[in-house]
Design a protein around this motif. Structure first.
Motif, PDB file in Angstrom:
ATOM      1  N   GLN A 151      48.946  52.727  33.834  1.00  0.00           N
ATOM      2  CA  GLN A 151      48.874  53.755  35.005  1.00  0.00           C
ATOM      3  C   GLN A 151      47.432  53.810  35.415  1.00  0.00           C
ATOM      4  N   GLY A 152      46.464  53.371  34.650  1.00  0.00           N
ATOM      5  CA  GLY A 152      44.913  53.692  34.728  1.00  0.00           C
ATOM      6  C   GLY A 152      44.639  52.143  35.598  1.00  0.00           C
ATOM      7  N   PRO A 153      43.076  52.147  35.911  1.00  0.00           N
ATOM      8  CA  PRO A 153      42.611  51.113  36.749  1.00  0.00           C
ATOM      9  C   PRO A 153      42.662  49.785  35.993  1.00  0.00           C
ATOM     10  N   LYS A 154      42.715  48.639  36.940  1.00  0.00           N
ATOM     11  CA  LYS A 154      43.028  47.427  36.481  1.00  0.00           C
ATOM     12  C   LYS A 154      41.752  46.959  35.706  1.00  0.00           C
ATOM     13  N   PRO A 155      41.581  46.615  34.513  1.00  0.00           N
ATOM     14  CA  PRO A 155      40.612  46.027  33.781  1.00  0.00           C
ATOM     15  C   PRO A 155      40.080  44.729  34.421  1.00  0.00           C
ATOM     16  N   SER A 156      38.683  44.538  33.986  1.00  0.00           N
ATOM     17  CA  SER A 156      38.011  43.190  34.359  1.00  0.00           C
ATOM     18  C   SER A 156      38.555  42.193  33.650  1.00  0.00           C
ATOM     19  N   PHE A 157      38.258  40.938  34.202  1.00  0.00           N
ATOM     20  CA  PHE A 157      38.775  39.765  33.501  1.00  0.00           C
ATOM     21  C   PHE A 157      37.970  39.609  32.052  1.00  0.00           C
ATOM     22  N   ASP A 158      38.548  39.052  31.196  1.00  0.00           N
ATOM     23  CA  ASP A 158      38.101  38.897  29.933  1.00  0.00           C
ATOM     24  C   ASP A 158      37.415  37.419  29.837  1.00  0.00           C
ATOM     25  N   GLU A 159      36.351  37.232  29.732  1.00  0.00           N
ATOM     26  CA  GLU A 159      35.505  36.209  29.741  1.00  0.00           C
ATOM     27  C   GLU A 159      35.964  35.184  28.599  1.00  0.00           C
ATOM     28  N   LYS A 160      36.546  35.908  27.427  1.00  0.00           N
ATOM     29  CA  LYS A 160      37.035  35.009  26.333  1.00  0.00           C
ATOM     30  C   LYS A 160      38.327  34.403  26.458  1.00  0.00           C
ATOM     31  N   CYS A 161      38.951  34.898  27.383  1.00  0.00           N
ATOM     32  CA  CYS A 161      40.500  34.498  27.816  1.00  0.00           C
ATOM     33  C   CYS A 161      40.446  33.244  28.694  1.00  0.00           C
ATOM     34  N   LYS A 168      42.729  32.460  36.318  1.00  0.00           N
ATOM     35  CA  LYS A 168      42.900  33.570  37.338  1.00  0.00           C
ATOM     36  C   LYS A 168      41.864  33.963  38.107  1.00  0.00           C
ATOM     37  N   LYS A 169      40.680  34.102  37.579  1.00  0.00           N
ATOM     38  CA  LYS A 169      39.533  34.633  38.194  1.00  0.00           C
ATOM     39  C   LYS A 169      38.906  33.115  39.358  1.00  0.00           C
ATOM     40  N   ASN A 170      39.252  32.066  38.838  1.00  0.00           N
ATOM     41  CA  ASN A 170      38.730  30.854  39.779  1.00  0.00           C
ATOM     42  C   ASN A 170      39.888  30.434  40.697  1.00  0.00           C
ATOM     43  N   LYS A 179      43.524  42.502  27.539  1.00  0.00           N
ATOM     44  CA  LYS A 179      44.148  43.617  28.260  1.00  0.00           C
ATOM     45  C   LYS A 179      44.261  43.317  29.697  1.00  0.00           C
ATOM     46  N   ARG A 180      43.490  42.476  30.370  1.00  0.00           N
ATOM     47  CA  ARG A 180      43.805  42.188  31.677  1.00  0.00           C
ATOM     48  C   ARG A 180      44.945  41.460  31.739  1.00  0.00           C
ATOM     49  N   CYS A 181      45.332  40.358  31.051  1.00  0.00           N
ATOM     50  CA  CYS A 181      46.424  39.602  31.258  1.00  0.00           C
ATOM     51  C   CYS A 181      47.767  40.511  31.032  1.00  0.00           C
ATOM     52  N   TYR A 182      47.547  41.414  30.006  1.00  0.00           N
ATOM     53  CA  TYR A 182      48.754  42.026  29.812  1.00  0.00           C
ATOM     54  C   TYR A 182      48.932  43.215  30.931  1.00  0.00           C
ATOM     55  N   TYR A 183      47.838  43.885  31.344  1.00  0.00           N
ATOM     56  CA  TYR A 183      48.043  44.598  32.813  1.00  0.00           C
ATOM     57  C   TYR A 183      48.753  43.913  33.944  1.00  0.00           C
ATOM     58  N   ASP A 184      48.296  42.583  34.238  1.00  0.00           N
ATOM     59  CA  ASP A 184      48.703  42.017  35.179  1.00  0.00           C
ATOM     60  C   ASP A 184      50.302  41.561  34.997  1.00  0.00           C
TER      61      ASP A 184
END
Length: 218
Positions: A197-207, A213-215, A19-24
């Motif tokens: 249109q909602g808030p950005k989700p957190s990074f998915d640790e399994k992705c 991106k986080k690092n 979900k985070r990657c799709y949002y980005d």
């Protein structure tokens, strides 16, 4: 919010994946581009050459008679559509094949994948989107109506055998029909637009991409 354009193929492994990657991707156009292996492009071409203008019984005895057409390679674009909350979006993509039954049409998608009935659910929104794209195209694109049937035709490599002393792949195939359900599709896209249109989700640790991106970017 910028104009929303959805590619039908992005639903199975985009929104239904991380979900985070799709949002980005959709909101910030943040993507990692990787080369598509040329061998799959060649396989796609060979499939289309083999099935073009053949009768439907080469796919399945359960498909109504018609001619398979695989030579429509233009990028298809829908007219401006609206979700269940009145928000505008466009569908844009390419199909593998359609079937001309003279009085109606079917759309077929070729998949090189394990033969499994669960694939119906995985690719359902993709095929439903294709139907809308062709029944409700913009003024510059091909219109096919009515589209009565949808389905995926799966190819699964089964074994290698010798043909004239040369190795040859034997492919197992299976056709799976997909039930037309436009209401399901528009509810699904409404859910996606709510998410975007909602808030950005957190990074998915399994992705793996999220960890990259986080690092590097945060």
């Amino acid at each position: 919010m910028k104009e929303l354009i959805f590619s039908p193929s992005e639903f199975a492994f985009g929104y239904s994946g991380c979900k985070r990657c799709y949002y980005d991707l959709k909101n910030d156009n943040l993507r990692v581009s990787t080369a598509f292996p040329s061998i799959f492009s060649k396989l796609d071409r060979l499939q289309k050459e083999f099935y073009h203008d053949q009768n439907t019984d080469v796919l399945s005895a359960n498909i109504e008679p018609g001619k398979i057409k695989t030579d429509y390679e233009k990028l298809q674009k829908s007219e401006t559509l609206k979700d269940k909350k009145g928000r505008e979006f466009i569908l844009r993509g390419k199909i593998d094949a359609y079937i001309d039954h003279r009085t109606f049409y079917s759309i077929i998608d070729f998949k090189v994948t394990d033969i499994d009935e669960k694939k119906i659910e995985l690719y359902k929104t993709q095929l439903l989107s294709y139907a809308i794209m062709f029944e409700r195209p913009n003024e510059k694109c091909l219109k096919l109506t009515p589209i009565k049937n949808l389905g995926i035709f799966c190819f699964e490599p089964e074994k290698i055998q010798s043909v004239n002393d040369n190795p040859s792949f034997n492919m197992k195939t299976q056709y799976y029909p997909i039930q037309r359900d436009d209401d399901y599709l528009f509810n699904f896209i409404t859910e996606i637009i709510d998410f975007l249109q909602g808030p950005k989700p957190s990074f998915d640790e399994k992705c793996g991409l999220c960890n990259l991106k986080k690092n590097n970017f945060n």
